[in-house]
Every structure is written in structure tokens, then in C-alpha cells.
Design a protein around this motif. Structure first.
Motif: not given
Length: 191
Positions: A117-121, A154-156, A178-179
Motif C-alpha cells: 500500500k502507499v503511505g505518507a506521513g 519533508w511533509n511538514v 504530496l497529494g
């Protein structure tokens, strides 16, 4: 295709949710359904290490007095998973950590049920400690054999008071990218 997103903040509709929603907007534009589960005000406890999930192998946690099994079921049915957390004393929120520990244990007990599965924080931060939070979320994805999607940074997102992250132009761009990247990757994996 569907992406399930979890807001691990104690604040419903706070900065973490706002950041997640930027990514979800882009996923929706690409025809990918999204759902945001907010853990705020909903009990979720840490793993009690009973190992009953390894015995039952029923894709569920044996502890049933909180929302963990609802979350695990949503993860199991999704193509992608976003986990968002604010930064609390340079660490992940207790809610997000409980979600990771419980769903992670059930996943491992059931043959790595989130595999591929694809994951993102996604991380909201006031000033410092965000990379530790980001790493913690990504460690959950990697041990589950998931594919981590990246962004332009970075997803911040930076903000203290609710809504402050909306003024973080780079953070908003990072979430939108990211989306877009998550949608692209999901489509490649499905094709």
C-alpha cells in the motif's frame, strides 16, 4: 481507489487536519476518494502485547473497547494511508502512536496486511522535533512493507495556533505536491 487519512491530533480540525486536507484535495482532483478519520475525542489505547492477533489471525485487535479495529479495517480496505500527527515534545502524539502500534501489530500478525500500500506521513510543528515524528510514521510504513511517497520537501507544516499552517506557503505546497505524487503513484501501481 481510496486513501484513508488519520488525524492523530488531540485537536479536531486543527493544523494537522488542515495539512492532511491539502493533500486530500489533490487526491480528489485526480479522482481518488479520500476519507479523514479524526482521532480527537475518540479513545484509542496502546498495544497491550497480548499477541492474541497472532493466534486469531482475523485482521482485528483482541482489544475492542476503542476505535482501533475501525481504523484497522479502514486501512485494510484502502489503497493508500496517510497518518498525520502534531509534534508534542519532539515526538508523535499518543493517539497516532497508539494507532501505529495497534494497527502495526495486527498487520504483522496477518502476513503484513498493508504490504505494497502507499503511505505518507504528515506532521504539524510549532518549531522543532518534526523530523522525529516524520521518521516514526515512516518506520511504521517501512516495517509494513509499504511504499512511501515523497514530496517537494519533508511533509511538514509550521504553525502553532489553529490555522497558522495556512500561512506556511512552503508547507502548503509540500502537502499539495504530496497529494499529486501520491495520486500519480497509486495510478502507476494500479495500471
Amino acid at each position: 481507489m481510496k486513501v484513508i487519512a488519520f488525524n492523530g491530533s488531540a485537536r479536531k480540525d486543527g493544523n494537522t487536519a488542515k495539512l492532511i486536507n491539502y493533500a486530500c484535495e489533490e487526491l480528489n482532483k485526480e479522482g481518488i476518494a479520500t476519507e479523514l478519520v479524526q482521532l480527537a475525542g475518540r479513545p484509542i489505547h496502546g498495544c497491550i502485547a497480548c499477541y492474541k492477533c497472532f493466534a486469531s489471525k482475523d485482521r482485528r485487535c483482541a482489544v475492542t473497547d476503542d476505535v482501533a479495529n475501525e481504523c484497522i479495517e479502514k486501512m485494510d480496505g484502502a489503497d493508500g494511508i496517510i497518518i498525520g500527527s502534531p509534534t508534542y515534545f519532539a515526538a508523535i502524539s499518543p493517539e497516532a502512536k497508539a494507532l501505529i502500534d495497534r494497527s502495526g501489530m495486527v498487520g504483522r500478525a496477518n502476513g503484513d496486511m498493508y504490504k505494497r500500500k502507499v503511505g505518507a506521513g504528515v506532521v504539524a510543528v510549532r518549531r522543532a522535533g518534526a523530523i522525529h515524528v516524520f521518521d516514526t510514521i515512516n518506520h511504521f510504513f517501512t516495517i509494513g512493507q509499504m511504499i512511501i511517497v515523497g514530496s517537494s520537501y519533508w511533509n511538514v507544516g509550521v504553525g502553532r495556533n489553529i490555522g497558522d499552517v495556512d500561512s506556511d506557503e512552503e508547507g502548503v505546497k509540500t502537502m499539495r505536491d504530496l497529494g499529486i505524487n501520491m495520486a500519480w503513484l497509486l495510478k502507476k501501481l494500479q495500471g
